[in-house]
Design an enzyme around this catalytic site. Structure first.
Site, PDB file in Angstrom:
ATOM      1  N   SER A 138     -53.513   6.466  -3.136  1.00 49.40           N
ATOM      2  CA  SER A 138     -53.326   7.264  -1.909  1.00 49.40           C
ATOM      3  C   SER A 138     -54.583   7.354  -1.041  1.00 49.40           C
ATOM      4  O   SER A 138     -54.838   8.394  -0.428  1.00 49.40           O
ATOM      5  CB  SER A 138     -52.801   8.663  -2.251  1.00 49.40           C
ATOM      6  OG  SER A 138     -51.507   8.560  -2.829  1.00 49.40           O
ATOM      7  N   ASN A 190     -53.772  -4.097  -1.413  1.00 47.45           N
ATOM      8  CA  ASN A 190     -52.750  -4.680  -2.287  1.00 47.45           C
ATOM      9  C   ASN A 190     -51.400  -4.486  -1.599  1.00 47.45           C
ATOM     10  O   ASN A 190     -50.907  -3.361  -1.504  1.00 47.45           O
ATOM     11  CB  ASN A 190     -52.793  -3.949  -3.640  1.00 47.45           C
ATOM     12  CG  ASN A 190     -51.638  -4.331  -4.552  1.00 47.45           C
ATOM     13  OD1 ASN A 190     -50.911  -5.286  -4.297  1.00 47.45           O
ATOM     14  ND2 ASN A 190     -51.480  -3.573  -5.626  1.00 47.45           N
ATOM     15  N   TRP A 191     -50.830  -5.576  -1.119  1.00 48.59           N
ATOM     16  CA  TRP A 191     -49.568  -5.471  -0.380  1.00 48.59           C
ATOM     17  C   TRP A 191     -48.354  -5.297  -1.301  1.00 48.59           C
ATOM     18  O   TRP A 191     -47.253  -5.052  -0.826  1.00 48.59           O
ATOM     19  CB  TRP A 191     -49.379  -6.710   0.513  1.00 48.59           C
ATOM     20  CG  TRP A 191     -50.168  -6.640   1.787  1.00 48.59           C
ATOM     21  CD1 TRP A 191     -51.148  -5.738   2.098  1.00 48.59           C
ATOM     22  CD2 TRP A 191     -50.038  -7.506   2.932  1.00 48.59           C
ATOM     23  NE1 TRP A 191     -51.640  -5.992   3.361  1.00 48.59           N
ATOM     24  CE2 TRP A 191     -50.978  -7.070   3.890  1.00 48.59           C
ATOM     25  CE3 TRP A 191     -49.235  -8.618   3.241  1.00 48.59           C
ATOM     26  CZ2 TRP A 191     -51.122  -7.685   5.132  1.00 48.59           C
ATOM     27  CZ3 TRP A 191     -49.378  -9.230   4.467  1.00 48.59           C
ATOM     28  CH2 TRP A 191     -50.311  -8.772   5.416  1.00 48.59           C
ATOM     29  N   LYS A 192     -48.552  -5.483  -2.604  1.00 46.73           N
ATOM     30  CA  LYS A 192     -47.447  -5.376  -3.568  1.00 46.73           C
ATOM     31  C   LYS A 192     -46.283  -6.274  -3.115  1.00 46.73           C
ATOM     32  O   LYS A 192     -46.534  -7.340  -2.570  1.00 46.73           O
ATOM     33  CB  LYS A 192     -47.040  -3.900  -3.732  1.00 46.73           C
ATOM     34  CG  LYS A 192     -48.263  -3.011  -4.021  1.00 46.73           C
ATOM     35  CD  LYS A 192     -47.923  -1.610  -4.418  1.00 46.73           C
ATOM     36  CE  LYS A 192     -49.211  -0.839  -4.704  1.00 46.73           C
ATOM     37  NZ  LYS A 192     -48.999   0.512  -5.173  1.00 46.73           N
ATOM     38  N   GLU A 203     -57.518   3.747 -11.044  1.00 45.50           N
ATOM     39  CA  GLU A 203     -56.321   4.145 -10.305  1.00 45.50           C
ATOM     40  C   GLU A 203     -55.485   5.111 -11.143  1.00 45.50           C
ATOM     41  O   GLU A 203     -54.646   4.684 -11.946  1.00 45.50           O
ATOM     42  CB  GLU A 203     -55.476   2.908  -9.988  1.00 45.50           C
ATOM     43  CG  GLU A 203     -56.191   1.893  -9.117  1.00 45.50           C
ATOM     44  CD  GLU A 203     -55.216   1.129  -8.244  1.00 45.50           C
ATOM     45  OE1 GLU A 203     -55.392   1.148  -7.025  1.00 45.50           O
ATOM     46  OE2 GLU A 203     -54.256   0.541  -8.790  1.00 45.50           O
ATOM     47  N   GLY A 210     -53.051   0.566  -1.371  1.00 43.32           N
ATOM     48  CA  GLY A 210     -51.696   0.021  -1.317  1.00 43.32           C
ATOM     49  C   GLY A 210     -51.092   0.220   0.060  1.00 43.32           C
ATOM     50  O   GLY A 210     -51.340  -0.538   0.997  1.00 43.32           O
ATOM     51  N   GLY A 211     -50.326   1.286   0.205  1.00 44.70           N
ATOM     52  CA  GLY A 211     -49.559   1.547   1.425  1.00 44.70           C
ATOM     53  C   GLY A 211     -50.362   1.425   2.714  1.00 44.70           C
ATOM     54  O   GLY A 211     -49.895   0.829   3.693  1.00 44.70           O
ATOM     55  N   HIS A 224     -52.530  -3.912 -13.016  1.00 43.50           N
ATOM     56  CA  HIS A 224     -52.081  -2.805 -12.155  1.00 43.50           C
ATOM     57  C   HIS A 224     -51.052  -1.982 -12.921  1.00 43.50           C
ATOM     58  O   HIS A 224     -50.251  -2.527 -13.676  1.00 43.50           O
ATOM     59  CB  HIS A 224     -51.485  -3.342 -10.854  1.00 43.50           C
ATOM     60  CG  HIS A 224     -51.243  -2.256  -9.852  1.00 43.50           C
ATOM     61  ND1 HIS A 224     -50.167  -1.408  -9.935  1.00 43.50           N
ATOM     62  CD2 HIS A 224     -51.965  -1.848  -8.784  1.00 43.50           C
ATOM     63  CE1 HIS A 224     -50.236  -0.522  -8.946  1.00 43.50           C
ATOM     64  NE2 HIS A 224     -51.315  -0.775  -8.235  1.00 43.50           N
ATOM     65  N   GLU A 270     -48.366  -0.719 -12.117  1.00 42.44           N
ATOM     66  CA  GLU A 270     -46.966  -1.117 -11.898  1.00 42.44           C
ATOM     67  C   GLU A 270     -46.605  -2.312 -12.788  1.00 42.44           C
ATOM     68  O   GLU A 270     -45.472  -2.429 -13.250  1.00 42.44           O
ATOM     69  CB  GLU A 270     -46.744  -1.415 -10.411  1.00 42.44           C
ATOM     70  CG  GLU A 270     -46.695  -0.116  -9.610  1.00 42.44           C
ATOM     71  CD  GLU A 270     -47.163  -0.222  -8.169  1.00 42.44           C
ATOM     72  OE1 GLU A 270     -47.249  -1.341  -7.639  1.00 42.44           O
ATOM     73  OE2 GLU A 270     -47.453   0.844  -7.580  1.00 42.44           O
ATOM     74  N   GLY A 287     -49.278   5.949  -4.539  1.00 42.04           N
ATOM     75  CA  GLY A 287     -48.080   6.053  -3.707  1.00 42.04           C
ATOM     76  C   GLY A 287     -47.503   7.453  -3.602  1.00 42.04           C
ATOM     77  O   GLY A 287     -46.385   7.634  -3.136  1.00 42.04           O
TER      78      GLY A 287
HETATM   79  P1  PGA Z   1     -51.375   3.441  -2.717  1.00 39.87           P
HETATM   80  O1  PGA Z   1     -51.464   2.333  -3.868  1.00 39.87           O
HETATM   81  O2  PGA Z   1     -52.620   3.296  -1.884  1.00 39.87           O
HETATM   82  O3  PGA Z   1     -50.134   3.128  -1.959  1.00 39.87           O
HETATM   83  O4  PGA Z   1     -51.341   4.773  -3.411  1.00 39.87           O
HETATM   84  C1  PGA Z   1     -52.675   2.071  -4.502  1.00 39.87           C
HETATM   85  C2  PGA Z   1     -52.525   0.942  -5.483  1.00 39.87           C
HETATM   86  O5  PGA Z   1     -51.496   0.849  -6.158  1.00 39.87           O
HETATM   87  O6  PGA Z   1     -53.448   0.121  -5.606  1.00 39.87           O
END
Ligand code: PGA
Length: 248
Positions: A208, A9-11, A162, A229-230, A92, A94, A168
């Site tokens: 993470s 997920n590149w957000k 999650e 994510g990251g 998600h 966020e 993150g």
């Molecule tokens: P992260 O994000 O790997 O940067 O912790 C995970 C996500 O939000 O799907």
């Protein structure tokens, strides 16, 4: 048994130059037994599909519950399908936080994805306060009931656990904690949708995930892959995670 999925997920990250990362992933993992999915920002969807060259699946990060209409700035599931997406992340944390999305809105978005032949990756997870209060499984149960529509099948639905406090932050639950939640989710799905469907819906862990912890996480039973994510932003970070899943 569900297939294995490494999802990125590149957000709100990524521009044209970053399509090279998708290209590199496609080249490295052309014959992968694992489904590799990248969800770039909507601005890159069509170009990402080209760069993926059918070796990598391309998904979106959100959709609107309706098909069309007066919703400035929103994108419907039908439009995502038209742009070449095969999957869409819904719910998600966020989005639940930044856009006040409730379980019911997430459910409507997932149903819209199903109606337009997209796989919905439905995200759930507890906050740190909820974990500390020992109500993690209650929260997971409530979110699953409220966010997963009746139209869910193993072919059109993936559930991603999650924990909000792990996203993150560099923090991850212990493998025992991940195992407990994934076992609980598997049983809840079996109870609601029957054994065959419940057993076949893929369950991802997210929060993470990195090359250094991926092998341990993928060894947990009922973990069918990861939502990353990251560490999905570059091929050099994501590729080792894909390799860990291939070897799991
Ligand atoms: P992260 O994000 O790997 O940067 O912790 C995970 C996500 O939000 O799907």
């Amino acid at each position: 048994m569900p297939g294995k999925i490494a999802a990125g997920n590149w957000k709100m990250n990524g521009a044209a130059a970053d399509l090279d990362q998708i290209h590199a992933l496609a080249n490295t993992h052309r014959a992968s037994p694992v489904d590799i999915l990248i969800c770039p920002p909507a601005t890159l969807l069509t170009r990402a599909c080209k760069a993926a060259d059918r070796s990598i699946l391309i998904g979106a990060q959100d959709c609107h519950p309706e098909t069309s209409g007066a919703h400035t700035g929103d994108i419907s599931a039908q439009m995502l399908k038209d742009a070449g997406a095969t999957h869409v992340i819904v719910g998600h944390s966020e989005r639940r936080t930044d856009h006040q999305e409730t379980d019911d809105i997430v459910l409507q978005k997932a149903a819209a994805a199903h109606a337009h032949d997209l796989v919905a990756i439905i995200c759930i997870g507890e906050s740190l306060t909820q974990r500390d209060a020992n109500i993690t499984l209650d929260i997971i149960s409530e979110q699953m009931l409220g966010s997963i529509p009746e139209t869910a099948t193993a072919a059109n639905t993936i559930v991603a656990y999650e924990p909000i406090w792990a996203i993150g932050t560099g923090l991850t639950p212990s493998t025992e904690q991940i195992a407990e939640v994934h076992r609980f989710m598997r049983n809840a799905l079996k109870e609601r949708f029957g054994s065959a469907t419940g057993d076949a819906i893929a369950l991802l862990y997210g929060g993470s995930v990195k090359a250094t912890n991926a092998t341990d996480i993928f060894a947990v039973s009922d973990v069918d892959g990861a939502l990353v994510g990251g560490a999905s932003l570059t091929a050099s970070d994501f590729s080792p995670i894909v390799l860990a899943l291939e070897g799991a």
